[in-house]
Design a protein around this motif. Structure first.
Motif, PDB file in Angstrom:
ATOM      1  N   ARG A  52       0.841  -1.201   0.000  1.00 52.30           N
ATOM      2  CA  ARG A  52       0.000   0.000   0.000  1.00 52.30           C
ATOM      3  C   ARG A  52       0.878   1.253   0.000  1.00 52.30           C
ATOM      4  O   ARG A  52       0.585   2.230  -0.665  1.00 52.30           O
ATOM      5  CB  ARG A  52      -0.918  -0.029   1.224  1.00 52.30           C
ATOM      6  CG  ARG A  52      -1.909   1.102   1.241  1.00 52.30           C
ATOM      7  CD  ARG A  52      -2.842   1.003   2.456  1.00 52.30           C
ATOM      8  NE  ARG A  52      -3.886   1.997   2.333  1.00 52.30           N
ATOM      9  CZ  ARG A  52      -3.695   3.298   2.523  1.00 52.30           C
ATOM     10  NH1 ARG A  52      -2.509   3.759   2.855  1.00 52.30           N
ATOM     11  NH2 ARG A  52      -4.701   4.148   2.371  1.00 52.30           N
ATOM     12  N   GLN A 109      -7.726  12.577   1.715  1.00 50.56           N
ATOM     13  CA  GLN A 109      -8.548  11.398   1.953  1.00 50.56           C
ATOM     14  C   GLN A 109      -8.892  10.725   0.633  1.00 50.56           C
ATOM     15  O   GLN A 109      -8.878   9.498   0.532  1.00 50.56           O
ATOM     16  CB  GLN A 109      -9.827  11.757   2.712  1.00 50.56           C
ATOM     17  CG  GLN A 109     -10.687  10.563   3.055  1.00 50.56           C
ATOM     18  CD  GLN A 109      -9.968   9.548   3.934  1.00 50.56           C
ATOM     19  OE1 GLN A 109      -9.553   9.869   5.029  1.00 50.56           O
ATOM     20  NE2 GLN A 109      -9.811   8.327   3.437  1.00 50.56           N
ATOM     21  N   GLU A 124      -6.111   8.623  -0.445  1.00 49.28           N
ATOM     22  CA  GLU A 124      -6.091   7.379   0.326  1.00 49.28           C
ATOM     23  C   GLU A 124      -7.080   6.376  -0.275  1.00 49.28           C
ATOM     24  O   GLU A 124      -6.771   5.186  -0.409  1.00 49.28           O
ATOM     25  CB  GLU A 124      -6.421   7.642   1.795  1.00 49.28           C
ATOM     26  CG  GLU A 124      -5.359   8.448   2.524  1.00 49.28           C
ATOM     27  CD  GLU A 124      -4.028   7.718   2.611  1.00 49.28           C
ATOM     28  OE1 GLU A 124      -4.024   6.517   2.953  1.00 49.28           O
ATOM     29  OE2 GLU A 124      -2.996   8.348   2.326  1.00 49.28           O
ATOM     30  N   TYR A 125      -8.264   6.868  -0.620  1.00 49.68           N
ATOM     31  CA  TYR A 125      -9.251   5.988  -1.251  1.00 49.68           C
ATOM     32  C   TYR A 125      -8.721   5.444  -2.572  1.00 49.68           C
ATOM     33  O   TYR A 125      -8.872   4.259  -2.871  1.00 49.68           O
ATOM     34  CB  TYR A 125     -10.572   6.722  -1.493  1.00 49.68           C
ATOM     35  CG  TYR A 125     -11.334   7.102  -0.251  1.00 49.68           C
ATOM     36  CD1 TYR A 125     -11.397   6.269   0.867  1.00 49.68           C
ATOM     37  CD2 TYR A 125     -12.007   8.306  -0.190  1.00 49.68           C
ATOM     38  CE1 TYR A 125     -12.115   6.630   2.000  1.00 49.68           C
ATOM     39  CE2 TYR A 125     -12.735   8.675   0.945  1.00 49.68           C
ATOM     40  CZ  TYR A 125     -12.780   7.827   2.037  1.00 49.68           C
ATOM     41  OH  TYR A 125     -13.490   8.190   3.144  1.00 49.68           O
ATOM     42  N   ASP A 165      -6.284   2.664  -1.936  1.00 42.61           N
ATOM     43  CA  ASP A 165      -6.941   1.412  -1.554  1.00 42.61           C
ATOM     44  C   ASP A 165      -7.636   0.749  -2.741  1.00 42.61           C
ATOM     45  O   ASP A 165      -7.611  -0.478  -2.881  1.00 42.61           O
ATOM     46  CB  ASP A 165      -7.941   1.664  -0.427  1.00 42.61           C
ATOM     47  CG  ASP A 165      -7.249   2.068   0.864  1.00 42.61           C
ATOM     48  OD1 ASP A 165      -6.113   1.601   1.110  1.00 42.61           O
ATOM     49  OD2 ASP A 165      -7.825   2.863   1.627  1.00 42.61           O
ATOM     50  N   ALA A 171      -9.179  -6.242   0.626  1.00 44.00           N
ATOM     51  CA  ALA A 171      -8.913  -5.724   1.964  1.00 44.00           C
ATOM     52  C   ALA A 171     -10.122  -4.931   2.460  1.00 44.00           C
ATOM     53  O   ALA A 171     -10.836  -4.307   1.663  1.00 44.00           O
ATOM     54  CB  ALA A 171      -7.683  -4.827   1.941  1.00 44.00           C
ATOM     55  N   GLU A 172     -10.332  -4.952   3.747  1.00 51.81           N
ATOM     56  CA  GLU A 172     -11.467  -4.220   4.321  1.00 51.81           C
ATOM     57  C   GLU A 172     -11.377  -2.728   3.998  1.00 51.81           C
ATOM     58  O   GLU A 172     -12.382  -2.079   3.728  1.00 51.81           O
ATOM     59  CB  GLU A 172     -11.527  -4.440   5.830  1.00 51.81           C
ATOM     60  CG  GLU A 172     -12.791  -3.868   6.444  1.00 51.81           C
ATOM     61  CD  GLU A 172     -12.976  -4.250   7.896  1.00 51.81           C
ATOM     62  OE1 GLU A 172     -13.639  -3.473   8.598  1.00 51.81           O
ATOM     63  OE2 GLU A 172     -12.476  -5.296   8.311  1.00 51.81           O
ATOM     64  N   ARG A 173     -10.165  -2.186   3.989  1.00 54.28           N
ATOM     65  CA  ARG A 173      -9.987  -0.762   3.637  1.00 54.28           C
ATOM     66  C   ARG A 173     -10.500  -0.491   2.224  1.00 54.28           C
ATOM     67  O   ARG A 173     -11.106   0.538   1.964  1.00 54.28           O
ATOM     68  CB  ARG A 173      -8.513  -0.376   3.689  1.00 54.28           C
ATOM     69  CG  ARG A 173      -7.936  -0.207   5.050  1.00 54.28           C
ATOM     70  CD  ARG A 173      -6.490   0.213   4.921  1.00 54.28           C
ATOM     71  NE  ARG A 173      -6.446   1.596   4.493  1.00 54.28           N
ATOM     72  CZ  ARG A 173      -5.815   2.545   5.150  1.00 54.28           C
ATOM     73  NH1 ARG A 173      -5.155   2.264   6.237  1.00 54.28           N
ATOM     74  NH2 ARG A 173      -5.832   3.786   4.714  1.00 54.28           N
ATOM     75  N   ALA A 174     -10.236  -1.415   1.311  1.00 60.26           N
ATOM     76  CA  ALA A 174     -10.665  -1.235  -0.078  1.00 60.26           C
ATOM     77  C   ALA A 174     -12.184  -1.299  -0.174  1.00 60.26           C
ATOM     78  O   ALA A 174     -12.799  -0.516  -0.905  1.00 60.26           O
ATOM     79  CB  ALA A 174     -10.024  -2.284  -0.970  1.00 60.26           C
ATOM     80  N   ASN A 216     -14.323  -0.569   2.219  1.00 63.26           N
ATOM     81  CA  ASN A 216     -14.829   0.671   2.815  1.00 63.26           C
ATOM     82  C   ASN A 216     -14.633   1.866   1.883  1.00 63.26           C
ATOM     83  O   ASN A 216     -15.509   2.718   1.759  1.00 63.26           O
ATOM     84  CB  ASN A 216     -14.169   0.935   4.168  1.00 63.26           C
ATOM     85  CG  ASN A 216     -14.596  -0.067   5.220  1.00 63.26           C
ATOM     86  OD1 ASN A 216     -15.655  -0.691   5.119  1.00 63.26           O
ATOM     87  ND2 ASN A 216     -13.760  -0.252   6.228  1.00 63.26           N
ATOM     88  N   ALA A 217     -13.475   1.909   1.218  1.00 61.89           N
ATOM     89  CA  ALA A 217     -13.216   2.996   0.266  1.00 61.89           C
ATOM     90  C   ALA A 217     -14.234   2.947  -0.868  1.00 61.89           C
ATOM     91  O   ALA A 217     -14.797   3.979  -1.254  1.00 61.89           O
ATOM     92  CB  ALA A 217     -11.797   2.890  -0.292  1.00 61.89           C
ATOM     93  N   THR A 225     -17.675   4.144   0.425  1.00 60.13           N
ATOM     94  CA  THR A 225     -17.676   5.585   0.698  1.00 60.13           C
ATOM     95  C   THR A 225     -17.667   6.390  -0.592  1.00 60.13           C
ATOM     96  O   THR A 225     -18.461   7.314  -0.770  1.00 60.13           O
ATOM     97  CB  THR A 225     -16.467   5.965   1.562  1.00 60.13           C
ATOM     98  OG1 THR A 225     -16.546   5.255   2.801  1.00 60.13           O
ATOM     99  CG2 THR A 225     -16.426   7.460   1.836  1.00 60.13           C
TER     100      THR A 225
END
Length: 180
Positions: free
Chosen positions: A82, A124, A127-128, A131, A145-148, A150-151, A154
């Motif tokens: 990342r 931000q 960051e998205y 991800d 990934a959970e971040r991906a 969530n991105a 959102t």
């Protein structure tokens, strides 16, 4: 209608040719820094008449395809960290805007608090984008990934964030005007 021509997302069928054209149009508009063309490029084929569920499916699918295109065009290897993806984005897009730079661009319209908020929002969005590109660089057998996830949720559901991230991904994808 052949199954290979359409992509099923939830209960919505998306025309793959229209999606491919949209990816190219977003990338071209982003590289040309043409906001009007960018807004037009991200619109679903039926435009503002598209029902909300279909529009959400369109935006979510377009977002993933832009991220996958940017990941492919990046020539970064599968499994790239990342942090390395973030560094590559920084190299491609340059440094994020600072509040001082944003204020200097339009001091009569942008006050300090707005400039700080705009700079934070832009960071931000980067960051998205990091991800989301990571999805295209992950091992195909690996769950996102959970971040991906969530991105993706959102960005799909916030129109201001969506257009900014799609513009970033479009700039990170190769300019289709330079392709055969």
């Amino acid at each position: 209608m052949t199954p290979a021509t359409y992509e099923k997302d939830a209960d919505v069928t998306i025309d793959k040719a229209a999606l491919g054209n949209a990816v190219k149009a977003v990338a071209a508009a982003a590289h040309a820094d043409d906001a009007a063309a960018l807004y037009q490029a991200v619109m679903p084929p039926a435009g503002t008449k598209t029902p909300p569920a279909e529009a959400a499916a369109w935006f979510g699918t377009l977002l993933i395809h832009l991220a996958l295109t940017a990941a492919t065009d990046s020539r970064l290897a599968r499994g790239t960290s990342r942090e390395a993806v973030s560094g590559w984005i920084g190299e491609q897009l340059g440094p994020p805007p600072t509040p001082a730079r944003l204020r200097a661009e339009d001091p009569g319209r942008i006050d300090h608090l707005q400039a700080v908020s705009l700079a934070e929002s832009y960071s931000q969005c980067r960051e998205y984008a990091t991800d989301l590109i990571g999805i295209g660089l992950a091992d195909p057998d690996e769950a996102p990934a959970e971040r991906a996830i969530n991105a993706h949720c959102t960005v799909t559901n916030d129109k201001d964030t969506r257009i900014t991230v799609m513009a970033m991904l479009g700039r990170l994808a190769a300019d289709p005007r330079g392709r055969d």
